[in-house]
Design a protein around this motif. Structure first.
Motif, PDB file in Angstrom:
ATOM      1  N   ARG A 212       0.943  -1.192   0.020  1.00 51.68           N
ATOM      2  CA  ARG A 212      -0.108  -0.104  -0.056  1.00 51.68           C
ATOM      3  C   ARG A 212       0.546   1.315  -0.020  1.00 51.68           C
ATOM      4  N   LEU A 213       1.873   1.394   0.614  1.00 47.88           N
ATOM      5  CA  LEU A 213       2.637   2.605   0.972  1.00 47.88           C
ATOM      6  C   LEU A 213       3.553   2.759  -0.347  1.00 47.88           C
ATOM      7  N   ALA A 214       4.011   1.654  -1.103  1.00 51.33           N
ATOM      8  CA  ALA A 214       4.735   1.737  -2.231  1.00 51.33           C
ATOM      9  C   ALA A 214       3.738   2.479  -3.296  1.00 51.33           C
ATOM     10  N   ALA A 215       2.609   1.792  -3.196  1.00 51.19           N
ATOM     11  CA  ALA A 215       1.769   2.344  -4.533  1.00 51.19           C
ATOM     12  C   ALA A 215       1.594   3.622  -4.229  1.00 51.19           C
ATOM     13  N   GLN A 216       1.677   4.568  -3.037  1.00 50.96           N
ATOM     14  CA  GLN A 216       1.671   5.814  -3.213  1.00 50.96           C
ATOM     15  C   GLN A 216       2.708   6.575  -4.066  1.00 50.96           C
ATOM     16  N   ALA A 217       3.810   5.887  -4.456  1.00 50.17           N
ATOM     17  CA  ALA A 217       4.862   6.569  -5.036  1.00 50.17           C
ATOM     18  C   ALA A 217       4.700   5.823  -6.545  1.00 50.17           C
ATOM     19  N   GLY A 218       3.729   5.215  -6.836  1.00 48.44           N
ATOM     20  CA  GLY A 218       3.635   4.735  -8.067  1.00 48.44           C
ATOM     21  C   GLY A 218       4.431   3.501  -8.324  1.00 48.44           C
ATOM     22  N   VAL A 219       4.833   2.640  -7.387  1.00 50.37           N
ATOM     23  CA  VAL A 219       5.705   1.406  -7.180  1.00 50.37           C
ATOM     24  C   VAL A 219       4.889   0.313  -6.883  1.00 50.37           C
ATOM     25  N   THR A 220       4.716  -0.611  -7.804  1.00 46.72           N
ATOM     26  CA  THR A 220       4.062  -1.843  -7.469  1.00 46.72           C
ATOM     27  C   THR A 220       4.928  -3.048  -6.744  1.00 46.72           C
ATOM     28  N   VAL A 221       4.657  -3.300  -5.454  1.00 50.07           N
ATOM     29  CA  VAL A 221       5.413  -4.515  -4.934  1.00 50.07           C
ATOM     30  C   VAL A 221       4.394  -5.633  -5.121  1.00 50.07           C
ATOM     31  N   PRO A 222       4.570  -6.617  -5.682  1.00 42.60           N
ATOM     32  CA  PRO A 222       3.807  -7.765  -5.700  1.00 42.60           C
ATOM     33  C   PRO A 222       3.745  -8.777  -4.517  1.00 42.60           C
ATOM     34  N   MET A 223       2.465  -8.586  -3.803  1.00 46.07           N
ATOM     35  CA  MET A 223       2.433  -9.478  -2.457  1.00 46.07           C
ATOM     36  C   MET A 223       1.103 -10.401  -2.967  1.00 46.07           C
ATOM     37  N   LEU A 224       1.262 -11.627  -2.051  1.00 48.46           N
ATOM     38  CA  LEU A 224       0.036 -12.522  -1.987  1.00 48.46           C
ATOM     39  C   LEU A 224      -0.531 -12.411  -0.487  1.00 48.46           C
ATOM     40  N   HIS A 225      -1.651 -12.792  -0.479  1.00 50.15           N
ATOM     41  CA  HIS A 225      -2.610 -12.523   0.733  1.00 50.15           C
ATOM     42  C   HIS A 225      -2.579 -13.996   1.360  1.00 50.15           C
ATOM     43  N   LYS A 226      -1.718 -14.204   2.433  1.00 48.31           N
ATOM     44  CA  LYS A 226      -1.335 -15.352   3.018  1.00 48.31           C
ATOM     45  C   LYS A 226      -1.290 -15.169   4.430  1.00 48.31           C
ATOM     46  N   PRO A 227      -2.677 -14.975   4.979  1.00 43.96           N
ATOM     47  CA  PRO A 227      -2.659 -14.902   6.730  1.00 43.96           C
ATOM     48  C   PRO A 227      -2.254 -16.038   7.373  1.00 43.96           C
ATOM     49  N   ALA A 228      -1.784 -16.037   8.641  1.00 41.39           N
ATOM     50  CA  ALA A 228      -1.666 -17.018   9.566  1.00 41.39           C
ATOM     51  C   ALA A 228      -2.370 -16.910  10.720  1.00 41.39           C
ATOM     52  N   VAL A 229      -2.846 -17.906  11.277  1.00 42.34           N
ATOM     53  CA  VAL A 229      -3.597 -17.860  12.315  1.00 42.34           C
ATOM     54  C   VAL A 229      -2.705 -18.898  13.626  1.00 42.34           C
ATOM     55  N   SER A 230      -2.532 -18.044  14.592  1.00 43.28           N
ATOM     56  CA  SER A 230      -1.765 -18.772  15.946  1.00 43.28           C
ATOM     57  C   SER A 230      -2.627 -18.480  17.252  1.00 43.28           C
ATOM     58  N   ALA A 231      -2.578 -19.619  18.050  1.00 40.12           N
ATOM     59  CA  ALA A 231      -3.166 -19.330  19.407  1.00 40.12           C
ATOM     60  C   ALA A 231      -2.093 -19.248  20.492  1.00 40.12           C
ATOM     61  N   LEU A 374      22.178  -9.741  -2.665  1.00 39.92           N
ATOM     62  CA  LEU A 374      20.872  -9.289  -2.715  1.00 39.92           C
ATOM     63  C   LEU A 374      20.427  -9.396  -4.051  1.00 39.92           C
ATOM     64  N   GLN A 375      21.137  -9.676  -5.146  1.00 41.16           N
ATOM     65  CA  GLN A 375      20.726  -9.635  -6.416  1.00 41.16           C
ATOM     66  C   GLN A 375      19.751 -10.323  -6.718  1.00 41.16           C
ATOM     67  N   PRO A 376      19.296 -11.550  -6.368  1.00 44.25           N
ATOM     68  CA  PRO A 376      17.969 -12.416  -6.357  1.00 44.25           C
ATOM     69  C   PRO A 376      16.891 -11.722  -5.806  1.00 44.25           C
ATOM     70  N   TYR A 377      17.024 -10.777  -5.050  1.00 39.36           N
ATOM     71  CA  TYR A 377      15.732 -10.223  -4.163  1.00 39.36           C
ATOM     72  C   TYR A 377      15.389  -9.026  -4.475  1.00 39.36           C
ATOM     73  N   ARG A 378      15.879  -8.522  -5.627  1.00 43.37           N
ATOM     74  CA  ARG A 378      15.366  -7.031  -6.143  1.00 43.37           C
ATOM     75  C   ARG A 378      14.069  -6.949  -6.855  1.00 43.37           C
ATOM     76  N   LEU A 379      13.558  -5.771  -6.333  1.00 45.22           N
ATOM     77  CA  LEU A 379      12.148  -5.558  -7.047  1.00 45.22           C
ATOM     78  C   LEU A 379      12.151  -5.766  -8.322  1.00 45.22           C
ATOM     79  N   GLU A 380      12.802  -5.374  -9.182  1.00 45.53           N
ATOM     80  CA  GLU A 380      13.064  -5.543 -10.446  1.00 45.53           C
ATOM     81  C   GLU A 380      13.307  -6.876 -10.931  1.00 45.53           C
ATOM     82  N   ARG A 381      12.493  -7.983 -11.062  1.00 50.56           N
ATOM     83  CA  ARG A 381      12.844  -9.233 -11.200  1.00 50.56           C
ATOM     84  C   ARG A 381      11.543  -9.893 -11.673  1.00 50.56           C
ATOM     85  N   ASP A 382      11.767 -11.165 -12.384  1.00 49.63           N
ATOM     86  CA  ASP A 382      10.653 -11.866 -12.809  1.00 49.63           C
ATOM     87  C   ASP A 382       9.997 -12.723 -11.929  1.00 49.63           C
ATOM     88  N   PHE A 383       8.744 -12.138 -11.319  1.00 47.65           N
ATOM     89  CA  PHE A 383       8.095 -12.890 -10.233  1.00 47.65           C
ATOM     90  C   PHE A 383       7.310 -13.960 -10.732  1.00 47.65           C
TER      91      PHE A 383
END
Length: 395
Positions: A212-231, A374-383
């Motif tokens: 959400r924050l990156a989108a305010q600068a026009g930057v797309t950060v591709p994320m998945l919705h994968k919540p986790a539950v703990s007790a 860090l090279q494999p973990y840059r934002l500009e990669r083939d997700f």
């Protein structure tokens, strides 16, 4: 001139980054929480430090480096308990760097006498290198260290970041400049209380909020919705010794007894049912694994849903954005394991940061080593290519 860095997030990644970057820059940490590590995924993390079933080798190695750095840099925070994984036919037990030991039923019962006979009869894999860290204590200690190096830590509802400050600048590319195309630069942030915080670099270490924050600068950060539950149960007493000595995992549940005697239970499936009924189902599964939990009167006191930061291909996203100068992304799953090593690498880049270029530049060995890792973990990669290769064997 001292580099001015704003770190958004006081969870384990933000705290670790602040601890390291405060040694090379002026740091300000902003987060809506009132206590470090009590928001986002860090609040309810299972805090299992491991390099278990993580692929490919460069990612396994990064996790292993994180595990080792915890033990060397923060030894007082680490509980080197190891883990027992049941119902596991992993063929990588002979890995010379990250070995596991196959235990016979009698060995399982020796190490974990309260594990059910049925589960022990199947044997288990022991990963002795693995460990646990209290995430809240870790965040407090890391931020305290950052403050000792001059960092300013601003926490509470008024310090929630509501927007990024940006401006347009001419492109460095002659062709783009000729066509009137500019480049966005982030110059700071705005918080809930209306304050502005100027920065040469804004580090997005806010977990699932990074997208959400990156989108305010026009930057797309591709994320998945994968919540986790703990007790979490109440502290268990009266047995004179721990019911669970190792981190335990099977196909149904994760179980760990924390130093205060409480037991944290993790689900093995991604969902967001944080109901009391689901917490009871977790406890039932845990009791099938460790029947003595019932005799000890274990009861669920809290159920939480953690909205985990999970990049689309499962691997971390770390580094400066090429689309927005001065915007630095640091978001990832396995954040507990990775935090201290990732923070070291981020600090190495920011030590050599060129504000005008909006990037780390130079040929210093420290920088070249960090950039290589860090090279494999840059934002500009083939997700999409990354999605085709599982980052985790069991998630």
């Amino acid at each position: 001139m001292t580099l001015q860095v704003v770190v958004i997030g006081a969870g384990v990644i933000g705290a670790a980054v602040s601890h390291q970057v405060a040694k090379v820059a002026q740091v300000r940490v902003l987060d809506v929480v009132t206590q470090p590590g009590h928001g986002g995924a860090t609040r309810s993390t299972w805090a299992w430090l491991n390099a278990n079933k993580k692929h490919p080798q460069h990612y396994r190695d990064l996790n292993l480096a994180g595990l080792r750095r915890w033990k060397t840099e923060w030894p007082s925070l680490v509980q080197p308990c190891g883990s027992l994984v049941f119902e596991d036919d992993d063929a990588s037990l002979s890995d010379p760097v990250y070995p596991a030991q196959r235990l016979a039923p009698s060995q399982v019962r020796e190490l974990e006498p309260f594990v059910s006979e049925e589960m022990a009869a199947r044997g288990a894999n022991l990963y002795s290198q693995e460990a646990w860290v209290d995430p809240h204590v870790a965040c407090q200690e890391m931020l305290r260290s950052a403050q000792q190096d001059g960092a300013e830590v601003l926490l509470g509802p008024g310090h929630r970041v509501t927007g990024l400050l940006t401006r347009q600048e001419p492109s460095a590319s002659p062709a783009s400049a000729a066509e009137g195309q500019g480049v966005t630069r982030v110059t700071g942030v705005v918080t809930e209380d209306g304050a502005t915080h100027a920065a040469d670099v804004v580090v997005l270490a806010a977990g699932a909020e990074v997208m959400r924050l990156a989108a305010q600068a026009g930057v797309t950060v591709p994320m998945l919705h994968k919540p986790a539950v703990s007790a979490l149960t109440q502290p268990l007493a009266g047995h004179g010794r721990r019911l669970v000595r190792h981190l335990l995992a099977n196909s149904k549940v994760f179980v760990w007894q924390r130093p205060d005697g409480s037991v944290i239970l993790g689900d093995t499936l991604a969902h967001e049912d944080g109901s009391a009924a689901w917490g009871e189902s977790l406890l039932q599964r845990a009791t099938e694994l460790v029947p003595e939990l019932a005799a000890a009167g274990a009861r669920v006191e809290r159920v939480e849903v953690a909205y985990r930061p999970w990049p689309k291909d499962g691997h971390p996203i770390i580094g400066g954005s090429t689309a927005c100068r001065g915007l630095y992304v640091a978001t990832m799953h396995s954040g507990m394991t990775l935090a201290p090593e990732v923070a070291r690498l981020v600090a190495a880049e920011l030590r050599h940061w060129d504000v005008a270029a909006g990037a780390a530049v130079g040929t210093h060995p420290e920088l070249l080593e960090a950039q290589s890792v860090l090279q494999p973990y840059r934002l500009e990669r083939d997700f999409e290519e990354g999605v085709r290769r599982a980052a985790y064997s069991w998630k």
